[in-house]
Design a protein around this motif. Structure first.
Motif, short mmCIF file in Angstrom:
data_model
loop_
_atom_site.label_atom_id
_atom_site.label_comp_id
_atom_site.label_asym_id
_atom_site.label_seq_id
_atom_site.Cartn_x
_atom_site.Cartn_y
_atom_site.Cartn_z
N UNK A 99 0.83 -1.21 0.00
CA UNK A 99 0.00 0.00 0.00
C UNK A 99 0.86 1.25 0.00
N UNK A 100 1.97 1.22 0.73
CA UNK A 100 2.88 2.37 0.76
C UNK A 100 3.47 2.63 -0.63
N UNK A 101 3.87 1.57 -1.32
CA UNK A 101 4.42 1.76 -2.67
C UNK A 101 3.35 2.30 -3.62
N UNK A 102 2.12 1.81 -3.48
CA UNK A 102 1.04 2.25 -4.38
C UNK A 102 0.67 3.71 -4.13
N UNK A 103 0.59 4.10 -2.85
CA UNK A 103 0.23 5.48 -2.52
C UNK A 103 1.29 6.44 -3.03
N UNK A 104 2.55 6.13 -2.76
CA UNK A 104 3.62 7.02 -3.20
C UNK A 104 3.67 7.10 -4.72
N UNK A 105 3.56 5.96 -5.41
CA UNK A 105 3.59 5.97 -6.88
C UNK A 105 2.42 6.77 -7.45
N UNK A 106 1.22 6.57 -6.91
CA UNK A 106 0.04 7.29 -7.39
C UNK A 106 0.19 8.80 -7.18
N UNK A 107 0.71 9.19 -6.03
CA UNK A 107 0.86 10.61 -5.74
C UNK A 107 1.93 11.25 -6.63
N UNK A 108 3.01 10.52 -6.90
CA UNK A 108 4.05 11.05 -7.77
C UNK A 108 3.51 11.23 -9.19
N UNK A 109 2.74 10.25 -9.67
CA UNK A 109 2.18 10.35 -11.02
C UNK A 109 1.23 11.54 -11.14
N UNK A 110 0.51 11.84 -10.08
CA UNK A 110 -0.45 12.94 -10.11
C UNK A 110 0.15 14.27 -9.65
N UNK A 111 1.46 14.35 -9.64
CA UNK A 111 2.13 15.63 -9.44
C UNK A 111 2.38 16.06 -8.02
N UNK A 112 2.15 15.19 -7.04
CA UNK A 112 2.41 15.57 -5.66
C UNK A 112 3.92 15.58 -5.41
N UNK A 113 4.42 16.55 -4.66
CA UNK A 113 5.86 16.60 -4.37
C UNK A 113 6.26 15.52 -3.37
N UNK A 114 7.56 15.25 -3.31
CA UNK A 114 8.06 14.17 -2.46
C UNK A 114 7.83 14.45 -0.98
N UNK A 115 7.89 15.74 -0.59
CA UNK A 115 7.74 16.05 0.84
C UNK A 115 6.30 15.86 1.32
#
Length: 342
Positions: A99-115
């Motif tokens: 779930x952690x990998x999916x959330x981070x990948x989804x947020x990165x694809x949708x333009x959310x910053x790393x922080x």
């Protein structure tokens, strides 16, 4: 005068001589360390056998890869150690990692910053751990059932967020997997450094804080811990929060390792984490174990996979067979120690 003469005679009498053998206390090894000692022996034997059988087995590159390729499992095993020390179990860590990998990948694809994406992925694991802790303590649900429900919940959310693999190209995650050359073939990655930092923090927490002593006390006897006035309720919830947080952080390290987020990531990883903790000497009944032993357990599992890879002719299923055999041996050893202690 007569009394004084008797006192003088008594003082002049020779001291009685001791007869028979003199019993001297000999140093004995604490039984708590026996499983860990067994893990060290197994690890050393595997290194000796691998070094004598295969060329470059003991090279810096192979040993460095042992840490780099298992950094995420080390973090997950650290969290699992806290739970098992209290006499519990956590079957949700593999699904929470995914779930952690999916959330981070989804947020990165949708333009959310790393922080924003990185804390969100870790926080998701912590929230699931908190929910499990509440179910276990407040509603008195067995840890096996509570964490099994959390496993299905987390895995289902993975399919909702990322039914297909999502590549991760964010530079922050990419840097976590960047190798730092240390010379002589040795190297390390930021993921490896984070894993080692988690181990150090967990070691200090378990052995030098009141919270750590309470964790051991609950595993030794929850009712006794209550009678001593220890914060049993808060501690039982916190150990599952720690396990969930470690699983969330492990998901980020795995995302850096695989550069993707996928719903099928980490299937069976909860079993690997439990096996590493048990092989590392932590009793399944709780109350005895060491976080450093869990790290040794992860290294043993990694060495098994490395030897299978060097052998070449063996199927990858031999990894599971050897792990199962080792796990059985260490469980029997634990049982013998518990019976002897009683």
């Amino acid at each position: 005068m007569a009394t004084d003469e008797m006192t003088v005679k008594a003082r002049k009498q020779p001291e009685p001589k001791l007869t028979g053998a003199v019993h001297r206390s000999r140093p004995t090894l604490d039984r708590r360390y026996l499983p860990v000692l067994g893990t060290v022996v197994v690890l050393v034997l595997m290194l000796i056998i691998g070094g004598s059988r295969y060329d470059n087995f003991l090279s810096g590159r192979v040993m460095a890869n042992l840490l780099i390729n298992n950094s995420f499992l080390i973090v997950v095993a650290v969290g699992m150690t806290f739970v098992i020390l209290t006499g519990g179990i956590d079957l949700s860590v593999g699904a929470v990692l995914a779930l952690s990998t999916c959330i981070s990948a989804w947020m990165f694809v949708h333009g959310w910053p790393a922080y924003v994406a990185i804390p969100a992925a870790i926080l998701a694991g912590a929230l699931i751990g908190w929910a499990v802790g509440v179910m276990v303590h407040v509603f008195e649900i067995q840890p096996f059932i509570a964490t099994l429900a959390a496993m299905f919940l987390a895995r289902g959310l993975c399919y909702v967020i990322a039914p297909e693999s999502i590549p991760i190209t964010d530079p922050t995650i990419v840097k976590l997997g960047t190798r730092w050359d240390l010379g002589g073939g040795w190297a390390i990655t930021p993921s490896g450094v984070i894993a080692l930092a988690v181990v150090v923090v967990a070691f200090v927490t378990l052995h030098y804080t009141r919270f750590g002593r309470t964790v051991y006390a609950i595993g030794g006897g929850e009712q006794s811990a209550r009678l001593m006035g220890l914060p049993v309720a808060r501690t039982k919830v916190l150990v599952y929060v720690i396990s969930g947080t470690c699983a969330g952080l492990g998901g980020l390290l795995f995302a850096a390792f695989s550069s993707s987020g996928y719903s099928l990531t980490g299937v069976g990883m909860e079993l690997d984490a439990i096996a590493a903790v048990v092989i590392g000497g932590t009793l399944l009944t709780g109350g005895s174990g060491f976080v450093l032993g869990s790290v040794l357990g992860v290294l043993v599992l990694g060495l098994i996979q490395t030897i299978i890879t060097f052998e070449g002719t063996l199927s990858s299923w031999w990894t599971k067979i050897v792990i199962g055999a080792l796990l059985l041996v260490f469980v029997i050893l634990q049982r013998l120690l518990v019976v002897r202690r009683r």
